[in-house]
Scaffold this motif. Structure first.
Motif, PDB file in Angstrom:
ATOM      1  N   SER A   1      52.431  36.129  44.691  1.00 21.78           N
ATOM      2  CA  SER A   1      51.508  37.075  44.027  1.00 21.78           C
ATOM      3  C   SER A   1      50.500  36.314  43.165  1.00 21.78           C
ATOM      4  CB  SER A   1      52.282  38.087  43.177  1.00 21.78           C
ATOM      5  OG  SER A   1      53.196  38.817  43.955  1.00 21.78           O
ATOM      6  N   ALA A   2      49.910  35.280  43.731  1.00 23.41           N
ATOM      7  CA  ALA A   2      48.985  34.417  43.001  1.00 23.41           C
ATOM      8  C   ALA A   2      47.562  34.971  43.044  1.00 23.41           C
ATOM      9  CB  ALA A   2      49.009  33.017  43.599  1.00 23.41           C
ATOM     10  N   PHE A   3      46.894  34.958  41.903  1.00 26.48           N
ATOM     11  CA  PHE A   3      45.489  35.360  41.856  1.00 26.48           C
ATOM     12  C   PHE A   3      44.853  34.896  40.558  1.00 26.48           C
ATOM     13  CE2 PHE A   3      47.717  38.833  39.789  1.00 26.48           C
ATOM     14  CZ  PHE A   3      46.863  39.316  38.808  1.00 26.48           C
ATOM     15  N   LEU A   4      43.523  34.967  40.517  1.00 32.59           N
ATOM     16  CA  LEU A   4      42.721  34.717  39.325  1.00 32.59           C
ATOM     17  C   LEU A   4      42.033  36.010  38.933  1.00 32.59           C
ATOM     18  CD1 LEU A   4      41.009  31.462  40.622  1.00 32.59           C
ATOM     19  CD2 LEU A   4      42.637  31.511  38.742  1.00 32.59           C
ATOM     20  N   ASN A   5      41.862  36.245  37.635  1.00 26.50           N
ATOM     21  CA  ASN A   5      41.147  37.457  37.220  1.00 26.50           C
ATOM     22  C   ASN A   5      40.317  37.209  35.969  1.00 26.50           C
ATOM     23  OD1 ASN A   5      43.973  37.721  35.802  1.00 26.50           O
ATOM     24  ND2 ASN A   5      42.617  39.113  34.665  1.00 26.50           N
ATOM     25  N   ARG A   6      39.241  37.984  35.873  1.00 27.53           N
ATOM     26  CA  ARG A   6      38.349  37.946  34.711  1.00 27.53           C
ATOM     27  C   ARG A   6      37.672  39.292  34.571  1.00 27.53           C
ATOM     28  NH1 ARG A   6      32.743  37.173  34.009  1.00 27.53           N
ATOM     29  NH2 ARG A   6      32.278  36.636  31.838  1.00 27.53           N
ATOM     30  N   THR A   7      37.509  39.775  33.335  1.00 26.43           N
ATOM     31  CA  THR A   7      36.763  40.997  33.059  1.00 26.43           C
ATOM     32  C   THR A   7      35.549  40.649  32.199  1.00 26.43           C
ATOM     33  OG1 THR A   7      38.785  42.322  33.113  1.00 26.43           O
ATOM     34  CG2 THR A   7      36.851  43.307  32.069  1.00 26.43           C
ATOM     35  N   PRO A   8      34.321  40.750  32.737  1.00 24.60           N
ATOM     36  CA  PRO A   8      33.127  40.430  31.938  1.00 24.60           C
ATOM     37  C   PRO A   8      33.021  41.315  30.697  1.00 24.60           C
ATOM     38  CG  PRO A   8      32.585  40.584  34.273  1.00 24.60           C
ATOM     39  CD  PRO A   8      33.972  41.109  34.128  1.00 24.60           C
ATOM     40  N   SER A   9      32.520  40.742  29.619  1.00 24.34           N
ATOM     41  CA  SER A   9      32.347  41.501  28.376  1.00 24.34           C
ATOM     42  C   SER A   9      31.054  42.301  28.374  1.00 24.34           C
ATOM     43  CB  SER A   9      32.374  40.548  27.176  1.00 24.34           C
ATOM     44  OG  SER A   9      31.354  39.574  27.285  1.00 24.34           O
ATOM     45  N   SER A  10      30.100  41.925  29.220  1.00 19.39           N
ATOM     46  CA  SER A  10      28.850  42.664  29.344  1.00 19.39           C
ATOM     47  C   SER A  10      28.401  42.629  30.793  1.00 19.39           C
ATOM     48  CB  SER A  10      27.758  42.081  28.438  1.00 19.39           C
ATOM     49  OG  SER A  10      27.495  40.733  28.780  1.00 19.39           O
ATOM     50  N   ALA A  11      27.644  43.636  31.193  1.00 20.43           N
ATOM     51  CA  ALA A  11      27.210  43.741  32.588  1.00 20.43           C
ATOM     52  C   ALA A  11      26.051  42.797  32.871  1.00 20.43           C
ATOM     53  CB  ALA A  11      26.805  45.170  32.911  1.00 20.43           C
ATOM     54  N   GLY A  12      26.025  42.277  34.084  1.00 22.25           N
ATOM     55  CA  GLY A  12      24.911  41.481  34.558  1.00 22.25           C
ATOM     56  C   GLY A  12      24.131  42.269  35.592  1.00 22.25           C
ATOM     57  N   ASN A  13      23.635  41.584  36.617  1.00 27.04           N
ATOM     58  CA  ASN A  13      22.855  42.230  37.664  1.00 27.04           C
ATOM     59  C   ASN A  13      23.807  42.785  38.716  1.00 27.04           C
ATOM     60  OD1 ASN A  13      21.110  42.868  39.849  1.00 27.04           O
ATOM     61  ND2 ASN A  13      19.602  41.422  39.055  1.00 27.04           N
ATOM     62  N   ARG A  14      23.884  44.094  38.808  1.00 29.30           N
ATOM     63  CA  ARG A  14      24.832  44.746  39.713  1.00 29.30           C
ATOM     64  C   ARG A  14      24.222  45.052  41.082  1.00 29.30           C
ATOM     65  NH1 ARG A  14      26.978  49.721  36.483  1.00 29.30           N
ATOM     66  NH2 ARG A  14      28.206  49.932  38.411  1.00 29.30           N
ATOM     67  N   LYS A  15      22.973  44.652  41.282  1.00 26.64           N
ATOM     68  CA  LYS A  15      22.296  44.881  42.562  1.00 26.64           C
ATOM     69  C   LYS A  15      21.979  43.586  43.305  1.00 26.64           C
ATOM     70  CE  LYS A  15      18.891  47.402  40.847  1.00 26.64           C
ATOM     71  NZ  LYS A  15      17.705  48.276  40.842  1.00 26.64           N
ATOM     72  N   LYS A  16      21.990  42.464  42.591  1.00 25.20           N
ATOM     73  CA  LYS A  16      21.587  41.198  43.212  1.00 25.20           C
ATOM     74  C   LYS A  16      22.522  40.087  42.744  1.00 25.20           C
ATOM     75  CE  LYS A  16      17.195  40.333  43.278  1.00 25.20           C
ATOM     76  NZ  LYS A  16      15.824  39.879  42.876  1.00 25.20           N
ATOM     77  N   PHE A  17      23.211  39.460  43.708  1.00 24.59           N
ATOM     78  CA  PHE A  17      24.144  38.384  43.366  1.00 24.59           C
ATOM     79  C   PHE A  17      24.541  37.635  44.636  1.00 24.59           C
ATOM     80  CE2 PHE A  17      26.403  42.396  43.877  1.00 24.59           C
ATOM     81  CZ  PHE A  17      27.381  42.094  44.809  1.00 24.59           C
ATOM     82  N   THR A  18      25.110  36.451  44.454  1.00 20.52           N
ATOM     83  CA  THR A  18      25.582  35.634  45.573  1.00 20.52           C
ATOM     84  C   THR A  18      26.952  35.077  45.227  1.00 20.52           C
ATOM     85  OG1 THR A  18      23.309  34.968  46.115  1.00 20.52           O
ATOM     86  CG2 THR A  18      25.085  33.626  47.035  1.00 20.52           C
ATOM     87  N   TYR A  19      27.867  35.173  46.191  1.00 20.56           N
ATOM     88  CA  TYR A  19      29.218  34.629  46.041  1.00 20.56           C
ATOM     89  C   TYR A  19      29.422  33.590  47.130  1.00 20.56           C
ATOM     90  CZ  TYR A  19      34.332  34.599  45.466  1.00 20.56           C
ATOM     91  OH  TYR A  19      35.643  34.246  45.229  1.00 20.56           O
ATOM     92  N   SER A  20      29.808  32.384  46.729  1.00 19.93           N
ATOM     93  CA  SER A  20      29.979  31.270  47.663  1.00 19.93           C
ATOM     94  C   SER A  20      31.350  30.650  47.444  1.00 19.93           C
ATOM     95  CB  SER A  20      28.879  30.224  47.426  1.00 19.93           C
ATOM     96  OG  SER A  20      29.178  29.000  48.070  1.00 19.93           O
ATOM     97  N   LEU A  21      32.064  30.364  48.529  1.00 16.06           N
ATOM     98  CA  LEU A  21      33.354  29.680  48.411  1.00 16.06           C
ATOM     99  C   LEU A  21      33.703  28.993  49.717  1.00 16.06           C
ATOM    100  CD1 LEU A  21      36.458  32.036  48.684  1.00 16.06           C
ATOM    101  CD2 LEU A  21      34.205  32.602  49.612  1.00 16.06           C
ATOM    102  N   TRP A  22      34.614  28.023  49.620  1.00 13.93           N
ATOM    103  CA  TRP A  22      35.251  27.408  50.783  1.00 13.93           C
ATOM    104  C   TRP A  22      36.656  27.965  50.886  1.00 13.93           C
ATOM    105  CZ3 TRP A  22      33.203  23.635  54.135  1.00 13.93           C
ATOM    106  CH2 TRP A  22      31.914  23.186  53.800  1.00 13.93           C
ATOM    107  N   VAL A  23      37.083  28.309  52.092  1.00 10.18           N
ATOM    108  CA  VAL A  23      38.413  28.884  52.285  1.00 10.18           C
ATOM    109  C   VAL A  23      39.045  28.312  53.546  1.00 10.18           C
ATOM    110  CG1 VAL A  23      37.482  30.903  53.505  1.00 10.18           C
ATOM    111  CG2 VAL A  23      39.739  31.034  52.429  1.00 10.18           C
TER     112      VAL A  23
END
Length: 252
Positions: free
Chosen positions: A33-55
């Motif tokens: 049951s391994a995972f990472l989590n974070r809850t932002p304290s303030s909102a950023g851009n909810r319409k434009k973003f990029t997520y990049s990873l190696w898997v």
């Protein structure tokens, strides 16, 4: 490798990928049951973003959650799905976009770039997905113009786990490495990689801005379990580690 260990992802360098970077990977074991989590304290851009990873996946025919938000009313996630496609699921699970290609090679590292800008006038340009530098053909329901997501909102974000907020949690069984979130930009893969002299896609150092909730998880600090979630972008958007173990006795 024992579950949870940090371990090296070796990436070759070449003249046309001079900025290539070596990084470490983190093993996510679904049984732990391994995972990472974070809850932002303030909102950023909810319409434009990029997520990049190696898997690098450890099993096929099962769901590997790459990046999700915890909210029963949205249930957003990007995943390697049960059918071995890469899927983006949103609107409480009622809408989805998937690659037509499948990704089943357990020996391969895949570089996935998920790039969103819902202000784009053409629907198919609002979500783009690339694997190892190649844009993928997508099918499904593209988001409406100007749609906002919970990514970069003040909701819990998870890597390696999907919790819809209504009960039931799904965990990834794979290795992750060199994870970036860019808040406020829809980028293509050349921001994160390049082809080497043999035409093989390799990781490269990102040199742009990150935005309010952007982060870079390089897994370079294995001094403690909690240090594995350290953000190296300069934003200090660190993640909490859950059931992940740092092996401080090894030097890479």
């Amino acid at each position: 490798m024992i579950p949870g260990n940090a371990n090296p992802l070796l990436l070759a360098t070449a003249a046309d990928a001079a900025a290539a970077v070596a990084t470490k990977s983190l093993r996510f074991n679904s049984g732990d049951s391994a995972f990472l989590n974070r809850t932002p304290s303030s909102a950023g851009n909810r319409k434009k973003f990029t997520y990049s990873l190696w898997v690098k996946r450890c099993t096929t025919g099962s769901r590997h959650n790459l990046f999700s938000t915890v909210n029963a009313s949205t249930q957003e996630r990007i995943q390697l799905g049960n059918n071995d496609t890469i899927d983006f699921i949103y609107s409480q699970g009622t809408a989805s976009i998937s690659t037509t290609a499948v990704f089943r090679d357990l020996s391969a590292w895949y570089h996935i770039v998920f790039a969103v800008d819902t202000d784009q006038s053409t629907a198919a340009d609002r979500v783009k997905l690339y694997v190892n530098g190649v844009e993928q053909t997508l099918s499904g329901t593209f988001p409406s113009s100007g749609k906002t997501f919970d990514y970069n909102n003040t909701k819990q974000h998870r890597i390696g786990s999907f919790d819809p907020g209504t009960g039931g949690t799904h965990f990834a069984d794979c290795y992750f490495a060199d994870i970036h979130l860019i808040d406020g930009s829809q980028l293509d893969p050349t921001s994160f990689g390049a082809y080497d002299d043999n035409g093989v896609w390799q990781a490269a150092e990102y040199s742009g801005t990150f935005g309010t909730n952007g982060f870079h998880l390089a897994f370079g600090d294995n001094s403690t379990n909690s240090a594995l979630g350290t953000d190296s972008s300069g934003n200090d958007n660190d993640f909490t580690t859950n059931n992940l173990i740092a092996d401080t006795g090894k030097v890479f």
